[in-house]
Structures are given as structure tokens and as C-alpha cells.
Write a protein that holds these residues in place. Sequence first.
Motif, mmCIF file in Angstrom:
data_model
loop_
_atom_site.group_PDB
_atom_site.id
_atom_site.type_symbol
_atom_site.label_atom_id
_atom_site.label_comp_id
_atom_site.label_asym_id
_atom_site.label_seq_id
_atom_site.Cartn_x
_atom_site.Cartn_y
_atom_site.Cartn_z
ATOM 1 N N LYS A 160 0.825 -1.213 0.000
ATOM 2 C CA LYS A 160 0.000 0.000 0.000
ATOM 3 C C LYS A 160 0.861 1.267 0.000
ATOM 4 N N VAL A 161 1.826 1.296 -0.912
ATOM 5 C CA VAL A 161 2.739 2.429 -1.055
ATOM 6 C C VAL A 161 2.535 3.046 -2.433
ATOM 7 N N SER A 162 2.418 4.357 -2.498
ATOM 8 C CA SER A 162 2.257 5.038 -3.784
ATOM 9 C C SER A 162 3.591 5.116 -4.510
ATOM 10 N N GLN A 163 3.530 5.369 -5.807
ATOM 11 C CA GLN A 163 4.762 5.523 -6.582
ATOM 12 C C GLN A 163 5.586 6.689 -6.057
ATOM 13 N N ALA A 223 9.281 6.310 -4.484
ATOM 14 C CA ALA A 223 10.366 7.031 -5.133
ATOM 15 C C ALA A 223 11.127 7.890 -4.128
ATOM 16 N N LEU A 224 10.399 8.510 -3.218
ATOM 17 C CA LEU A 224 11.026 9.391 -2.231
ATOM 18 C C LEU A 224 11.975 8.624 -1.319
ATOM 19 N N ILE A 250 9.733 5.177 -11.481
ATOM 20 C CA ILE A 250 8.983 4.029 -10.953
ATOM 21 C C ILE A 250 7.880 3.640 -11.928
ATOM 22 N N SER A 251 7.179 4.643 -12.450
ATOM 23 C CA SER A 251 6.105 4.384 -13.409
ATOM 24 C C SER A 251 6.643 3.718 -14.668
ATOM 25 N N ASP A 302 14.151 -3.419 -0.731
ATOM 26 C CA ASP A 302 14.393 -3.164 0.688
ATOM 27 C C ASP A 302 13.323 -2.252 1.266
ATOM 28 N N ARG A 303 12.993 -1.178 0.556
ATOM 29 C CA ARG A 303 11.978 -0.232 1.053
ATOM 30 C C ARG A 303 10.601 -0.878 1.122
ATOM 31 N N LEU A 304 10.340 -1.834 0.230
ATOM 32 C CA LEU A 304 9.046 -2.526 0.222
ATOM 33 C C LEU A 304 9.038 -3.751 1.140
ATOM 34 N N GLN A 305 10.167 -4.015 1.812
ATOM 35 C CA GLN A 305 10.297 -5.149 2.724
ATOM 36 C C GLN A 305 9.946 -6.467 2.027
ATOM 37 N N VAL A 306 10.464 -6.635 0.837
ATOM 38 C CA VAL A 306 10.249 -7.873 0.092
ATOM 39 C C VAL A 306 11.138 -8.960 0.710
ATOM 40 N N PRO A 307 10.569 -10.124 1.076
ATOM 41 C CA PRO A 307 11.398 -11.221 1.611
ATOM 42 C C PRO A 307 12.489 -11.607 0.623
#
Length: 305
Positions: A22-25, A29-30, A39-40, A59-64
Motif C-alpha cells: 500500500k505504497v504510492s509511486q 520514489a522518495l 517508478i512508473s 528493501d523499502r518494500l520489505q520484500v522477503p
Amino acid sequence: MTVSDTSTRVGPLLRLWRNERKVSQADLALCADTSARHISFIETGRSRPSRELLERLADRLQVPIRQRNALLVAAGYAPVYQETSLEAPRMRAVKEAVDRILGVHMPFPALAVDADEHILAMNRSTELLLRETVQSDLLVPPVNVMRMALHPAGMVRHVLNAEEWKAHLLSRLYRQAVYSNRESLWALYNEMAGYRIPDESGNHELSDSIVALIELRAFGTVLRLFSTITTFGATTDVTVAELSLETLHPADDHTASVFQQVVKAAGDSYGVSTISTTAEAKVNPGPDPTSKTASPGVTASVRHR
């Protein structure tokens, strides 16, 4: 594979994880030091991210880390994170650490599980508790913690606060499935949600308690327990990253006394059972308690669940 091919493949995966979190582009990006326009372009296949940018985004999205490999491969890069068997020589320090934690937690139950909630190892106290409360066919490897707990022939038959406990376990499993996006966990969640317990009164909201207490009838009395989870952090190996150690703690003096007596009567106080996914359990004496072997590059974190 062309640049266009890789851009087309990685874009939908990145969008999937961004939507899951649930993170916007713009926000992504920020925090990843890039632009929303870039990103788009990545998500629509018009641009291929560099390996460094893709690592930052993951990393920012905490992807396993297992799924980070999938992102890298989709972008045309070699996977970074290895998946090493626990039987490999280089995993010796990790295995010894697991056995040490399970062993020193005696006389109280402790077990190690993988990402799919299969038991990899357990101490003697856990073995005694499961034999007391779970039907034997559910203890044939691979032994699944959730199935062992919530199956009608499982531990739930002996749980006094069964509705509350089931709600907590479903909440825990749901969060794990959302975090990892593993199809196997979603399937397990749907299976567990379909099991009904005696006197269950309709649907209820998912529990979000920090520490769930289980009141369990076993060994001729009522036991009160709560659990904590230890995970390995700062690791670049998929197997280690997906390993969790669950320790059960007595919530009162009576429960502590009962486990002390039961384990003392059974003997083998410091044994640790290693559960194969294809074979019967093997018992080993555990590591030398004086050993100072450490796992390089691995730290541990503890959380309640």
C-alpha cells in the motif's frame, strides 16, 4: 532475453509488491532516492531498473529475500541470495545455534519451523506435549504446526480457550501470508480457516493480540502458556531468513512446575529432535553447551506472536 523482455517481466512484480504494501509511486520514489516517473516507467515496462535501484526498492518494500531473487531474475540479473540446505557444512553454526536455543529452554517446549510452518526441530518437552495432545497421524513428517494445532484431531481438542486461540493463529498465519505472498501459506490459511472447533459460534474478527495465551488441558491438569518467536536477521541465505524458533513459556508457577515434573520423569532432558520432511524424527544430544560457535553475519531478533 532482451532488455524489453526483462523490463516487461519485472514491472508487474514491482507493482504487485508496491500494491501489497500500500505504497504510492511517489512515496516509494522518495524513500528509494529516485523519481515517481522512473517508478512508473519500470512498472509499465518502459525502463529497466539497475540492480542497485532494484535492491533499494525491494528493501523499502520489505520484500522477503526469496522473492527478491525473483525480482532480480525478472529484471535479467543473477539471483543474489543462496538457499542452503540445513545439512550443508556451512550451516553447522546455524544448526548448533538452533539446537542450543531449543536445549537451554528445557524443561519448556521450543521448536524450529520453516516458512511453511513445518517443524524442523523440537526439544524433548515439545515432543512430550505433542504426544499427549495430538493424534499420532498428525505427527508423521512433514509435521505442520498449524495443522497440528487446529486440525480436529490436533491440539485444539484440549484447548479451553479454543476460539480465542484459533483467532490468534489465523491472524498470525494471515499476516505471514500477506508479508510473504506465498501461495502455500494462503492455501494453508484457507484450510485452517475451514476447520471448525467444538461450540464455535460463527465468524469472528481476526485477533491482533500481541501475546496470545493458551489454556490447555494436558498431563492431567490445566496449563497456561504464551509464546515468543526468534528469527535470524542480517542474513543473505533464504533458508536462514525463513527459519523461526518458537518458545513456549509458562504463564504461572503451576504450569512451570508441571513441565519440570513431566520432563524429569521422562528423562532425556536435553535431547533435540530433528524432523525430516520425508523421514521419521531423529534424536541428537544437541550441541556442547560450552561451545562458543557463532553464525557469521547472522543476528537474532525476538518477537511475540
